[in-house]
Design a protein around this motif. Structure first.
Motif, mmCIF file in Angstrom:
data_model
loop_
_atom_site.group_PDB
_atom_site.id
_atom_site.type_symbol
_atom_site.label_atom_id
_atom_site.label_comp_id
_atom_site.label_asym_id
_atom_site.label_seq_id
_atom_site.Cartn_x
_atom_site.Cartn_y
_atom_site.Cartn_z
ATOM 1 N N ASP A 464 0.840 -1.196 0.000
ATOM 2 C CA ASP A 464 0.000 0.000 0.000
ATOM 3 C C ASP A 464 0.876 1.247 0.000
ATOM 4 O O ASP A 464 2.107 1.169 -0.182
ATOM 5 N N ASP A 465 0.262 2.412 0.245
ATOM 6 C CA ASP A 465 1.002 3.674 0.194
ATOM 7 C C ASP A 465 1.663 4.037 1.509
ATOM 8 O O ASP A 465 2.337 5.071 1.602
ATOM 9 N N ASN A 466 1.488 3.224 2.532
ATOM 10 C CA ASN A 466 2.095 3.501 3.845
ATOM 11 C C ASN A 466 3.509 2.935 3.865
ATOM 12 O O ASN A 466 3.740 1.811 4.313
ATOM 13 N N ARG A 494 4.556 -1.925 -5.492
ATOM 14 C CA ARG A 494 3.526 -1.053 -4.929
ATOM 15 C C ARG A 494 2.279 -1.097 -5.804
ATOM 16 O O ARG A 494 2.380 -1.128 -7.037
ATOM 17 N N VAL A 495 1.138 -1.081 -5.177
ATOM 18 C CA VAL A 495 -0.116 -1.094 -5.931
ATOM 19 C C VAL A 495 -0.206 0.132 -6.827
ATOM 20 O O VAL A 495 -0.662 0.048 -7.975
ATOM 21 N N SER A 496 0.262 1.273 -6.335
ATOM 22 C CA SER A 496 0.156 2.520 -7.087
ATOM 23 C C SER A 496 1.004 2.517 -8.352
ATOM 24 O O SER A 496 0.742 3.284 -9.280
ATOM 25 N N TYR A 509 -8.331 -4.934 -4.256
ATOM 26 C CA TYR A 509 -7.470 -4.172 -3.345
ATOM 27 C C TYR A 509 -8.354 -3.463 -2.325
ATOM 28 O O TYR A 509 -9.246 -2.697 -2.683
ATOM 29 N N GLY A 511 -7.203 -1.413 0.066
ATOM 30 C CA GLY A 511 -6.569 -0.211 0.593
ATOM 31 C C GLY A 511 -5.378 -0.474 1.480
ATOM 32 O O GLY A 511 -4.714 0.477 1.919
ATOM 33 N N VAL A 512 -5.077 -1.741 1.766
ATOM 34 C CA VAL A 512 -3.922 -2.087 2.597
ATOM 35 C C VAL A 512 -3.131 -3.175 1.887
ATOM 36 O O VAL A 512 -3.620 -3.834 0.957
ATOM 37 N N THR A 513 -1.897 -3.387 2.343
ATOM 38 C CA THR A 513 -1.011 -4.386 1.745
ATOM 39 C C THR A 513 -1.651 -5.774 1.780
ATOM 40 O O THR A 513 -2.169 -6.204 2.819
#
Length: 769
Positions: A464-466, A494-496, A509, A511-513
């Protein structure tokens, strides 16, 4: 002063001169008329691989004959000794020819005879010339050479491919009348082959001799000029090699070989599958590679130029050692003695050259280090922080200290792995390929195919983005990856920034890994979903990995095409995919027939037609559904029963969904008549529809005539069903036992047409040919 008078003789001399000039012109006039240019008579015939041409120049003066032959044109010029007429013929041919394999001679009658090799060996050309111009002089003087004429169906070597289209053609070329006038535009054949000769067994050895030439190596494409189902790939590669030859011809010579015409040479080179290519070096080394992996002229040229560089990077100083390991994260290091060549060095040298000959090699640097440099490295590590840091980072300090000799895999931040296997090429290549992967690696577009070729399950960690939590998680995952090294590939991204990877994995997805395990062999996907309250843990990854390897887990996703839109999927034969297969066949409201097919199956066109006839016949039965599924592009769900070999057909009755019934096509074949009989016997409902006539009883094979494709034959089959066809009758009005064969019918049509032409020529006389 008196004027001087002009002599009277001057006008008389001038008049005499004029008369002499006029007389000479009149004398020369017949010669000028005789020297006019004409187009000679041209007779032609053909075979699948050849053209026969005869250019007839009456009383040919052989010293005046000029012949030019290239891959698109035939030009002939000569003077007649009878009347001094100059004959000129320039023919732009319908398709490419091979000048190197063609020949010509002048016979005793003064005719110029050509045997021209077509570059592509397939169907007969519909005409000789590229453009059909009925009013041109050449077209008017063009005739059939009946001495060499032979009907096409007598020259067929593979009846199944008789009506197959050449690359660049459309179905119009199968219509003789349309093809006679259709513009011959084939963009894929418009390439320059000046720097890529077609060589054969006799010229092969001389072609490879580069001793007195500027070229340093040779590359040869082995392909098939006879058209088949892979011809488009052969033609595309030929264009690629021809275009690249113009770029690299100063350093590399490029050639091509017709594999089918040079089978003895293929046996010597141990080549069995085509197209393929080989690199030939002056020292005798040769390496085979797959030309289909080369995608562009630029990439191919870079690949060939790379072969001219050394396979090894020789490390001859401490500074070079530092540069190599600062720039490369994966190095196959050969530590050898400069004075004595050991067996490992010979094998490693061959392996390095083989890896160099891969169009898409793994990101490995092959480096060679002489043992004489080891003391200098050990000494430099005590006062040079850069060298010391590199030795510690790659774990080489102990090997340097003990004076190691041999091959070792060196990877960033991992212990070096010495090779301890047998001293043979294949084991060493396999070891290098398996060990060059890191236990945990970031996956990108560039290395995705590399992991797929590894043929191991891949566990994707989708971050995720964290970013603050990534380092700790990846450290723990790396420890787990080391336990399963060689059995599962662990990767992360990374998903992004994953691009279309998410669509490929087809897991949601949150929103978390999270993680996805993909089995490339069975095309299964196992999702390890995560939520903010239930984050991904290493223990979950361990259970997932153990379950997949033990084959004890049910996959979440299987390979599937997109579910068809109901608006477009109206039947009567419904398209099904893997994602809705279980839902469709287990529907308790229907008896469901499902047919698994493969598009590349040579009988699929006929099977598709018979299946469509079954759908049409049973369309009004409300509780019966006929379906089909592409068994190659759609993976069978794990809970679906074993289906056996593709193609196959199954019935799932409403009253017994868990006991499907198999359709046996081994006796009687696959046709709509037998399918309908089988449906009536196995369905749980009454199928009250008229029987479909049995094609075997009507004396013809099921599925229409051999050679009729979907485009050309399906409409004919739909309108001309067995029930509407009348059996042929003999003289007594009885049905004939044997129907006329396709070849006999063709021959009768041709001979009938020839007789009609003969009658017209003879003025209507009844003179049968």
């Amino acid at each position: 002063m008196a004027l001087r008078q002009r002599p009277a003789a001057l006008p008389r001399r001038l008049a005499t001169a004029v008369l002499m000039v006029l007389a000479s012109l009149l004398a020369f006039a017949p010669t000028m008329v005789a020297a006019e240019r004409r187009v000679p008579k041209v007779l032609w015939a053909q075979r699948r691989p050849l053209l026969y041409l005869r250019v007839v120049i009456p009383g040919l003066a052989r010293d005046s004959l000029r012949v030019t032959l290239n891959d698109t044109h035939v030009k002939v010029s000569g003077t007649s000794t009878d009347d001094g007429t100059e004959y000129i013929m320039s023919a732009h041919l319908f398709r490419k020819i091979e000048p190197a394999g063609s020949s010509w001679e002048v016979n005793d009658l003064g005719e110029v005879q050509f045997i021209i090799q077509k570059f592509w060996e397939w169907r007969y050309w519909p005409r000789l010339l590229k453009e059909y111009k009925p009013k041109s002089s050449l077209q008017k003087n063009l005739q059939v050479d009946w001495k060499r004429w032979k009907p096409e169906f007598d020259d067929v070597t593979n009846e199944e491919d008789e009506d197959m289209l050449m690359p660049g053609e459309d179905s119009d070329w199968l219509d003789d009348e349309v093809a006679l006038r259709k513009a011959a535009v084939f963009p894929t054949e418009e390439f320059n082959r000046d720097h890529m000769p077609l060589i054969n067994e006799s010229s092969f050895r001389s072609f490879l001799e580069v001793k007195d030439r500027p070229q340093q190596m040779s590359v040869v494409l082995f392909f098939e000029r006879t058209y088949n189902k892979r011809s488009a790939a052969h033609q595309q590669l030929l264009r690629l090699f021809a275009a690249t030859s113009s770029v690299v011809n100063r350093k590399v010579q490029v050639g091509s070989v017709d594999a089918k015409a040079n089978q003895k040479l293929m046996r010597k080179l141990r080549l069995t599958q085509f197209p393929t290519a080989k690199l030939f070096f002056p020292n005798g080394d040769m390496f085979e590679f797959n030309p289909a992996e080369v995608k562009s002229v630029k990439g191919f040229a870079m690949f060939l130029f790379r072969q001219l560089n050394p396979a090894w990077v020789d490390i001859r100083s401490v500074d070079m050692f530092a540069r190599v390991f600062q720039q490369a994260s994966r190095v196959v290091l050969g530590v050898f003695d400069e004075e004595e060549e050991i067996a490992e060095e010979k094998v490693a040298n061959l392996v390095a050259k083989t890896y160099r000959a891969l169009p898409e090699p793994p990101p490995i640097v092959f480096s060679r280090l002489n043992t004489s440099l080891l003391p200098d490295l050990y000494e430099a590590s005590s006062h040079n922080s850069t060298v010391s840091g590199i030795l510690d980072r790659i774990g080489m300090r102990d090997l340097v200290a003990e004076g190691y000799r041999g091959v070792v895999m060196v990877k960033d931040k991992q212990d070096p792995i010495p090779y301890k296997g047998p001293l043979k090429k294949d084991p060493l290549m396999g070891w290098i390929y398996a060990k060059h992967f890191n236990v945990l690696e970031e996956i990108t577009r560039g290395n995705f195919d590399e992991f797929r070729r590894r043929n191991l399950p891949v566990l994707y960690i989708l971050l995720d983005d964290n970013a603050s939590t990534h380092t700790e998680l990846l450290t723990d995952v790396k420890t787990l990856a080391q336990e399963f090294d060689g059995r599962v590939s662990f990767v992360y991204t990374r998903v992004s920034t994953s691009g279309d990877l998410m669509e490929h994995l087809r897991c949601e997805y949150q929103g978390v890994t999270f993680a996805v395990m993909e089995d490339f062999v069975n095309e299964y996907r196992y999702c390890a979903d995560a939520t903010p309250t239930k984050p991904l843990s290493v223990e979950r990854l361990r259970r997932l990995t153990d379950g997949v390897l033990a084959n004890s887990l049910k996959p979440d996703k299987v390979a599937s095409q997109k579910v068809p839109d109901p608006k477009d999927n109206l039947g009567p034969v419904f398209e099904v995919v893997a994602d809705n297969l279980i839902e469709t066949v287990m529907d308790k409201e229907y008896d469901v027939v499902v047919h698994f097919y493969a598009e590349f199956d040579e009988k699929w066109d006929d099977d598709e037609f018979e299946l469509a006839k079954l759908g049409d016949a049973s369309e009004d039965i409300p509780k019966l559904k006929i379906t089909r599924i592409n068994g190659i592009l759609n993976e069978k769900p794990s809970e679906f029963p074993e289906i056996g070999y593709i193609p196959c057909t199954w019935m799932f009755p409403m009253n017994n969904k868990h006991s499907p019934v198999y359709f046996n096509k081994t006796t009687g074949g696959f046709n709509a008549h037998r399918l309908l009989q089988w449906v009536k016997q196995t369905a749980s409902i009454v199928v009250d529809v008229p029987d479909i006539p049995d094609p075997l009883a009507l004396g013809r094979p099921s599925g229409g005539q051999v050679g009729e494709g979907v485009a050309g034959g399906e409409e004919k089959r739909r309108t001309e069903t067995p029930s509407t066809r009348e059996p042929k009758t003999g003289k007594a009005g009885k049905a004939e036992k044997k129907p006329k064969s396709k070849e006999k019918a063709k021959l009768d049509d041709v001979m009938k047409e020839l007789n009609e032409m003969r009658k017209e020529i003879k003025g209507g006389k009844k003179d049968e040919l």
